[in-house]
Design an enzyme around this catalytic site. Sequence first.
Site, mmCIF file in Angstrom:
data_model
loop_
_atom_site.group_PDB
_atom_site.id
_atom_site.type_symbol
_atom_site.label_atom_id
_atom_site.label_comp_id
_atom_site.label_asym_id
_atom_site.label_seq_id
_atom_site.Cartn_x
_atom_site.Cartn_y
_atom_site.Cartn_z
ATOM 1 N N ASP A 153 46.693 75.541 0.813
ATOM 2 C CA ASP A 153 45.711 75.235 1.846
ATOM 3 C C ASP A 153 44.681 74.271 1.260
ATOM 4 O OD1 ASP A 153 44.176 75.232 4.106
ATOM 5 O OD2 ASP A 153 43.457 77.299 3.896
ATOM 6 N N ASP A 182 47.104 70.219 6.824
ATOM 7 C CA ASP A 182 46.494 70.554 5.534
ATOM 8 C C ASP A 182 46.958 71.872 4.928
ATOM 9 O OD1 ASP A 182 45.286 72.054 7.503
ATOM 10 O OD2 ASP A 182 43.301 71.961 6.619
ATOM 11 N N GLU A 183 47.995 72.490 5.470
ATOM 12 C CA GLU A 183 48.485 73.718 4.837
ATOM 13 C C GLU A 183 49.973 73.903 5.108
ATOM 14 O OE1 GLU A 183 47.331 77.687 6.312
ATOM 15 O OE2 GLU A 183 46.387 76.647 7.989
#
EC number: 2.7.7.7
Length: 365
Positions: A14, A109-110
Amino acid sequence: MDSPQTYRKIIHLDMDAFYASVEQRDFPEYRGKAIAVGGSPDGRGVVATASYEARKFGVKSAMSSRKALQLCPEIIFARPRFEVYKQVSYQIREIFQRYTDLIEPLSLDEAFLDVTMDKQGIGSAIDIAKAIKSAIKEELNLTVSAGVSVNKFVAKIASDMDKPNGLTFIGPSKILKFMESLPVEKFFGVGKVTAKKMHELGLFTGMDLKKQREDDLVRWFGKTGHFFYRIVRGIDERPVTPNRSSKSVGIEDTFETDIETFEELNAILQRLSIQLWGRIGKKEISGRTLTLKLKYADFVQLTRSLTLDTSFDSEEKIYATAHSLLSKIALANKVRLLGISISNFVDETDFPKEGVQLALFENYQ
């Protein structure tokens, strides 16, 4: 003699305050400053992501600009550059692919990685996580937090335990104790309403959930009760699944008489937000992307989207975000249709399925 049990090696990665961190990387004047991506100095709009300097003042995603200014008068509002974030996300993905092809993106983003059989033969999931963190720092000048465990649920929780730039490993022997001590708010499907219901039932931790019979959990919480019963015992067999299909839940209203004022549209938007929140509750899902759809009397249609770094967990958050998107539109004609939808979500029917498409943001203005 029984053969030793084998475990999967799952990493959840993350990025730390992703949008804000990219802005601070690219613009020296933002470094070390409290910044918010999204929103505006005039108090309009909502924050998409806040830097860690801003979070110290209590600024967080989905917060109105006005509230962010009250908490942190010196906050700097940066206009989102979603094309840049998307490109950086591709670079991050390329780093992941050096170690495994089993990559399940949850957003820009993860992602989950299954490194049980890693490409480089490293073997240790912890060492792989360290290598990925090092590569992202050296090549992209960004930081990422990692959680390592034997299943997706625990790995995801672990990645949030030592932010920013953290690395947390929760091994098989520690999972049961970890799950028992976990606050119920940390479980998928437990928003404010469900947490309140759990507290009223005397359920505050995983241990409290573990003491309940499965049929009681299902009676109280629907199908998600099956998930609670299994996950508190460390049972999560969901595979890391690349390229999951996109999904959304939405609602829209076509008007008998075309509408021409923001006041009327906002009143309808508030009603739609309540109805959409009801649909989300029935489907037992939680999403991070909200899309506003508007169709003019001449049938010209436009959409605006915003993705937060946390899920929409209330009708108030849905309305605040939708209202912000609507307020940025200059009405070019009377409006015949208004709609909102949630996507990029965790589906908890039977068992949570976090995997979603990479969110695209070309429609943001």
